[in-house]
Enzyme design. Structure first.
Site, PDB file in Angstrom:
ATOM      1  N   LYS A 194      -8.860   5.523 -19.174  1.00 21.47           N
ATOM      2  CA  LYS A 194      -9.234   5.995 -20.492  1.00 21.47           C
ATOM      3  C   LYS A 194      -8.032   5.929 -21.452  1.00 21.47           C
ATOM      4  O   LYS A 194      -7.517   4.873 -21.709  1.00 21.47           O
ATOM      5  CB  LYS A 194      -9.830   7.392 -20.364  1.00 21.47           C
ATOM      6  CG  LYS A 194     -10.905   7.491 -19.246  1.00 21.47           C
ATOM      7  CD  LYS A 194     -12.104   6.651 -19.555  1.00 21.47           C
ATOM      8  CE  LYS A 194     -13.086   6.403 -18.405  1.00 21.47           C
ATOM      9  NZ  LYS A 194     -13.183   7.225 -17.268  1.00 21.47           N
ATOM     10  N   TYR A 244     -17.420  15.338 -15.807  1.00 19.76           N
ATOM     11  CA  TYR A 244     -17.842  13.955 -15.651  1.00 19.76           C
ATOM     12  C   TYR A 244     -18.857  13.868 -14.499  1.00 19.76           C
ATOM     13  O   TYR A 244     -18.626  14.437 -13.420  1.00 19.76           O
ATOM     14  CB  TYR A 244     -16.615  13.080 -15.381  1.00 19.76           C
ATOM     15  CG  TYR A 244     -16.975  11.693 -14.930  1.00 19.76           C
ATOM     16  CD1 TYR A 244     -17.796  10.888 -15.714  1.00 19.76           C
ATOM     17  CD2 TYR A 244     -16.510  11.192 -13.727  1.00 19.76           C
ATOM     18  CE1 TYR A 244     -18.144   9.609 -15.298  1.00 19.76           C
ATOM     19  CE2 TYR A 244     -16.849   9.918 -13.307  1.00 19.76           C
ATOM     20  CZ  TYR A 244     -17.672   9.137 -14.096  1.00 19.76           C
ATOM     21  OH  TYR A 244     -18.024   7.882 -13.680  1.00 19.76           O
ATOM     22  N   ASP A 300      -8.323  18.272 -14.958  1.00 18.63           N
ATOM     23  CA  ASP A 300      -8.570  16.882 -15.333  1.00 18.63           C
ATOM     24  C   ASP A 300      -8.187  16.750 -16.802  1.00 18.63           C
ATOM     25  O   ASP A 300      -8.856  17.287 -17.684  1.00 18.63           O
ATOM     26  CB  ASP A 300     -10.045  16.543 -15.091  1.00 18.63           C
ATOM     27  CG  ASP A 300     -10.362  15.076 -15.356  1.00 18.63           C
ATOM     28  OD1 ASP A 300      -9.718  14.482 -16.234  1.00 18.63           O
ATOM     29  OD2 ASP A 300     -11.270  14.537 -14.698  1.00 18.63           O
ATOM     30  N   ARG A 354       0.853  -1.199   0.000  1.00 21.72           N
ATOM     31  CA  ARG A 354       0.000   0.000   0.000  1.00 21.72           C
ATOM     32  C   ARG A 354       0.879   1.234   0.000  1.00 21.72           C
ATOM     33  O   ARG A 354       0.607   2.229  -0.660  1.00 21.72           O
ATOM     34  CB  ARG A 354      -0.958   0.006   1.203  1.00 21.72           C
ATOM     35  CG  ARG A 354      -1.633   1.364   1.417  1.00 21.72           C
ATOM     36  CD  ARG A 354      -2.869   1.294   2.301  1.00 21.72           C
ATOM     37  NE  ARG A 354      -2.702   0.472   3.481  1.00 21.72           N
ATOM     38  CZ  ARG A 354      -1.975   0.808   4.566  1.00 21.72           C
ATOM     39  NH1 ARG A 354      -1.350   1.962   4.625  1.00 21.72           N
ATOM     40  NH2 ARG A 354      -1.873  -0.017   5.577  1.00 21.72           N
TER      41      ARG A 354
END
Ligand code: PLP
Length: 407
Positions: A227, A130, A202, A77
């Site tokens: 994406k 979005y 973004d 992590r």
């Protein structure tokens, strides 16, 4: 903690805040984008010579005595070599000093917001974004006592007017999802910095191949690596990229403290994807341009939203800050919502589905699909809107498919 394998240090499991200086812009200075895309973070494996970094599918690392970390890693992590490799790659591609890879784009956004904001703070968000980003502000962040207001980020004066003494960030998507609006990143950086707030961009729709927000003055780049960065519709991931080392350390602390990290295999898929980002984006842009031109003269289409078209209101700014105009095209259909839904249903090569940015073309109805969560808000999208993620198939086949879907 020094990492013998990569020459980096990694954030420790116990304090979670140890800086991880990446191979920064200096190491890749003078190299073209595609060279950086293929080599940054892709150092051949020193043990075997494998030219592709291995997938370190591991949770923990043997210590040589308590605290004796061989490679700098102690728990995945906090740090994992495959994740470190993709983070190095993403930082180099965006011209940043530090990238952090997450389990999804929204996980990256969540980490950024929880690092930046405290109760009483305020954020300016775009009037087109979005739907999931809007939902994060409207349904999650607002519950922590953080205020937000919507502004037309295509108009720097409107953004300036929306900033309050409590504003900590201006959030921008350009091109925006799904209306393909364009915001002037350099102008907005000026507005944000004059008010002492951070500009978040973004960059999911453009990718760093087409647009470099940090060089234009942005403080943070956000990605849904799901994406174009992944590019093959086979991974969900996210990233943050920053230029400020101290801010990068703060984000790394929160990433480790909250834990929504990218797993090793997902990191590896994104690392593989970015190698072909340049050639894919060129083809996406070429195909999208041809489809947008066809749609512009189609009798059943009332409006085409594509920044590459000379009559798009953001065309000049897009031409200034982007290398090409990308693979996303939206359009409005004569006949309203039902007609738009029927176009989506009739497509054959374009697959009806959410998401975008893969090699295969996708079609969707934003109002009922990706942006359903914005219904009734300032970000609601028109019912007659169809969004295309134009893939890299043969352009003639794609054009024929959209024509037959329009009926
Ligand atoms: N930003 C944009 C522009 C998006 O289109 C998306 C998802 O569609 C996200 C962020 C969220 O990313 P993810 O789905 O990887 O959480």
């Amino acid at each position: 903690m020094s990492d013998a394998h990569t020459g980096r240090t990694t954030p420790g499991h116990t304090d979670g805040a140890t800086p991880a200086p990446h191979a920064g812009p200096a190491e890749h200075a003078g190299h073209g984008f595609e060279t950086v895309a293929i080599h940054a973070g892709n150092t051949p494996d020193p043990t075997t010579g494998a030219v592709v970094p291995p997938i370190y599918q591991v949770s923990t690392y043997k210590q040589d005595g308590v605290g004796g970390l061989r490679g700098g890693y102690e728990y995945s992590r906090s740090g994992n070599p495959t994740r470190a490799a993709v983070e190095e790659n993403l930082a180099a591609l965006e011209g940043g000093r530090r990238a952090l890879a997450f389990a999804s784009g929204l996980a990256a956004e969540d980490c950024l917001l929880r690092t930046l904001l405290s109760p009483g703070d305020h954020v300016v968000i775009p009037n087109d974004a979005y739907g999931g980003t809007f939902r994060l502000f409207a349904k999650v962040v607002s519950r922590w006592g953080v205020a937000w207001s919507v502004a037309d980020t295509g108009d720097p004066a409107a953004v300036r007017a929306a900033i309050t003494p409590h504003t900590k960030a201006v959030w921008v998507e350009t091109p925006s999802n799904p209306l393909l609006g364009i915001s002037d990143i350099a102008a907005l950086a000026g507005v944000a910095h004059a008010a002492g707030v951070k500009l978040v961009v973004d960059n999911t729709f453009a990718s760093p191949y087409l647009q470099q927000p940090l060089a234009l003055g942005a403080d943070v780049v956000v990605h849904s690596t799901t994406k174009y960065m992944g590019g093959h519709s086979d991974v969900v991931g996210g990233a943050l990229v920053v230029v400020d080392d101290a801010f990068g350390d703060e984000l790394a602390f929160h990433q480790n403290a909250m834990g929504a990290v990218a797993g090793p295999f997902d990191s590896w898929l994104v690392l593989r994807g970015t190698k072909t980002l340049g050639v894919r984006m060129d083809r996406h842009s070429e195909n999208a341009t041809r489809i947008a031109e066809m749609l512009s003269s189609h009798p059943r289409v009332t409006e085409v939203l594509y920044p590459g078209l000379p009559d798009h209101p953001g065309h000049e700014i897009a031409a200034k800050q982007m290398k090409a105009f990308g693979g996303m095209v939206s359009f409005r259909v004569d006949g309203g919502e039902q007609a738009a839904v029927e176009v989506c249903d009739r497509a054959r090569i374009f697959t009806l589905g959410e998401s975008l940015g893969g090699v295969e073309s996708l079609i969707e109805h934003p109002g009922r699909m990706t942006h359903a969560s914005a219904a009734g808000s300032a970000l609601e999208v028109p019912g007659d809107l169809v969004r295309l993620s134009v893939g890299i198939e043969s352009a003639d086949d794609l054009i024929a498919d959209v024509k037959q879907a329009l009926g």
